[in-house]
Enzyme design. Sequence first.
Site, PDB file in Angstrom:
ATOM      1  N   HIS A 204      90.734 -35.446  55.395  1.00  0.00           N
ATOM      2  CA  HIS A 204      91.423 -35.557  54.106  1.00  0.00           C
ATOM      3  C   HIS A 204      90.704 -34.899  52.932  1.00  0.00           C
ATOM      4  O   HIS A 204      91.248 -34.850  51.832  1.00  0.00           O
ATOM      5  CB  HIS A 204      91.710 -37.030  53.774  1.00  0.00           C
ATOM      6  CG  HIS A 204      90.500 -37.762  53.263  1.00  0.00           C
ATOM      7  ND1 HIS A 204      89.508 -38.194  54.078  1.00  0.00           N
ATOM      8  CD2 HIS A 204      90.141 -38.105  51.998  1.00  0.00           C
ATOM      9  CE1 HIS A 204      88.575 -38.799  53.358  1.00  0.00           C
ATOM     10  NE2 HIS A 204      88.927 -38.752  52.092  1.00  0.00           N
TER      11      HIS A 204
HETATM   12  C1  UD1 Z   1      90.850 -39.959  47.180  1.00  0.00           C
HETATM   13  C2  UD1 Z   1      89.422 -39.764  46.672  1.00  0.00           C
HETATM   14  C3  UD1 Z   1      88.483 -39.577  47.848  1.00  0.00           C
HETATM   15  C4  UD1 Z   1      88.631 -40.689  48.861  1.00  0.00           C
HETATM   16  C5  UD1 Z   1      90.088 -40.803  49.268  1.00  0.00           C
HETATM   17  C6  UD1 Z   1      90.285 -41.922  50.252  1.00  0.00           C
HETATM   18  C7  UD1 Z   1      89.220 -38.601  44.506  1.00  0.00           C
HETATM   19  C8  UD1 Z   1      88.867 -37.332  43.846  1.00  0.00           C
HETATM   20  N1  UD1 Z   1      89.326 -38.546  45.849  1.00  0.00           N
HETATM   21  O1  UD1 Z   1      91.249 -38.765  47.815  1.00  0.00           O
HETATM   22  O2  UD1 Z   1      87.144 -39.574  47.374  1.00  0.00           O
HETATM   23  O3  UD1 Z   1      87.825 -40.403  49.987  1.00  0.00           O
HETATM   24  O4  UD1 Z   1      90.881 -41.040  48.097  1.00  0.00           O
HETATM   25  O5  UD1 Z   1      91.563 -41.883  50.833  1.00  0.00           O
HETATM   26  O6  UD1 Z   1      89.410 -39.595  43.845  1.00  0.00           O
HETATM   27  N2  UD1 Z   1      99.102 -39.444  48.240  1.00  0.00           N
HETATM   28  C9  UD1 Z   1     100.192 -40.104  48.729  1.00  0.00           C
HETATM   29  N3  UD1 Z   1     100.215 -41.467  48.625  1.00  0.00           N
HETATM   30  C10 UD1 Z   1      99.193 -42.181  48.070  1.00  0.00           C
HETATM   31  C11 UD1 Z   1      98.089 -41.498  47.550  1.00  0.00           C
HETATM   32  C12 UD1 Z   1      98.049 -40.120  47.656  1.00  0.00           C
HETATM   33  O7  UD1 Z   1     101.123 -39.512  49.240  1.00  0.00           O
HETATM   34  O8  UD1 Z   1      99.290 -43.428  48.025  1.00  0.00           O
HETATM   35  C13 UD1 Z   1      99.033 -37.955  48.391  1.00  0.00           C
HETATM   36  C14 UD1 Z   1      99.598 -37.201  47.224  1.00  0.00           C
HETATM   37  O9  UD1 Z   1     100.130 -36.015  47.730  1.00  0.00           O
HETATM   38  C15 UD1 Z   1      98.317 -36.902  46.442  1.00  0.00           C
HETATM   39  C16 UD1 Z   1      97.323 -36.658  47.540  1.00  0.00           C
HETATM   40  O10 UD1 Z   1      97.673 -37.584  48.565  1.00  0.00           O
HETATM   41  O11 UD1 Z   1      98.468 -35.791  45.602  1.00  0.00           O
HETATM   42  C17 UD1 Z   1      95.888 -36.855  47.147  1.00  0.00           C
HETATM   43  O12 UD1 Z   1      95.703 -38.167  46.594  1.00  0.00           O
HETATM   44  P1  UD1 Z   1      94.469 -38.443  45.605  1.00  0.00           P
HETATM   45  O13 UD1 Z   1      94.447 -39.862  45.215  1.00  0.00           O
HETATM   46  O14 UD1 Z   1      94.438 -37.428  44.511  1.00  0.00           O
HETATM   47  O15 UD1 Z   1      93.174 -38.117  46.462  1.00  0.00           O
HETATM   48  P2  UD1 Z   1      92.798 -38.433  47.986  1.00  0.00           P
HETATM   49  O16 UD1 Z   1      92.866 -37.152  48.739  1.00  0.00           O
HETATM   50  O17 UD1 Z   1      93.531 -39.610  48.501  1.00  0.00           O
END
Ligand code: UD1
Length: 353
Positions: A204
């Site tokens: 991820h």
């Molecule tokens: C975040 C943290 C990372 C952690 C990870 C655990 C930051 C910079 N990164 O990364 O350190 O290891 O969480 O999982 O804070 N999305 C969904 N549903 C959700 C949440 C996210 O579909 O409930 C998708 C969306 O497309 C979103 C993408 O995942 O844009 C990334 O989500 P985001 O919270 O920005 O970062 P993570 O990759 O989850």
Amino acid sequence: MKVLSIVGARPQFVKLAPVAEALEVSGHQHLIVHTGQHYDANLSEVFFADLKIAAPNVHLGVGSGSHGVQTGAILAALDSVLDDHRPDWVLVYGDTNSTLAGAIAAVKMHLPVAHLEAGLRSFNRRMPEEHNRILTDHAADLCLAPTELAISNLAKEGLSDRSALVGDVMTDVCLRVRDVVAGLPPRLHDLFRPTDGYLIATIHRAENTDDPDRLEAIISALGALSRPVALLAHPRLVARAAGFGIRLATGAVHQLQPLSYPELVGAVLSSHGVITDSGGLQKESFLLGVPCTTLRAETEWPETLEDGWNVLDPDLDKVGQLADRPAPRLPRGTPFGDGHAAAKAVDVLASKV
Ligand code: UD1
């Protein structure tokens, strides 16, 4: 003592569980603010339910966005919440955008802020998590470190007088859940019937998901493995793969939804090995005695590399061989503490009010 925890992403709910319990046992007041960074039920609600964490007192509902949008939205929303509650400690966890926003919001309001899991460094200055860790440690009044190495990283940055070694709270939960699920058959959804010698994979990190060539190379390396691979697909991976037209379920790879925490621990315990870019899973594999292969050039948990329990393979040229290797024979040390880190963290917080 009144503690206000700020959490928002999956690994923070795991860290929150033992802290919330330790605060409750010792009779302290505890408020939980959920930023809404993670909102899918299988990244959020299931962790509150399975780990028996009380529902958040406040939910900011911020959701996804670029780093600036997401961090800024949390920061803006926290002002009035912190002002309403004025806790003795604001407690932030780990290295996500929710961590950094929580720390900045608190420090700007002159509220004491403690950072749990302080002092970790990957020394990769391109990782968003590395920015969040360093900035949060330097904003915090108290850095609660999980390991000796984290304490020495903090010392090198001049933060010794604000640091305390408490151990790793994820170890508290991991060992406790292991004792509950050990011996039960692993549950990996109905789609995948675990066979002897399967592998668990998670990908991820932005560095692995956001470049189509890199992502393609990772999926084809996993697909070529000789053992079945249960790929627990984070929504970020699913979104990027769909955007690039990359099929995840290829060759050996079975694409599955993320698991709840007890399911994950059970699945790792029964697996032959783990392939990941997650910090938490590198450590959980070590604690559960399962060899891990990390598809990154560095790790913020270098203790896991000892005796080959975890091996880094950023170039993907050894994945086949590494995924097949047996667990090392040498006994593991206990670099992450004795499973009572949360109680120690609460004691340190209470001693400084
Ligand atoms: C975040 C943290 C990372 C952690 C990870 C655990 C930051 C910079 N990164 O990364 O350190 O290891 O969480 O999982 O804070 N999305 C969904 N549903 C959700 C949440 C996210 O579909 O409930 C998708 C969306 O497309 C979103 C993408 O995942 O844009 C990334 O989500 P985001 O919270 O920005 O970062 P993570 O990759 O989850």
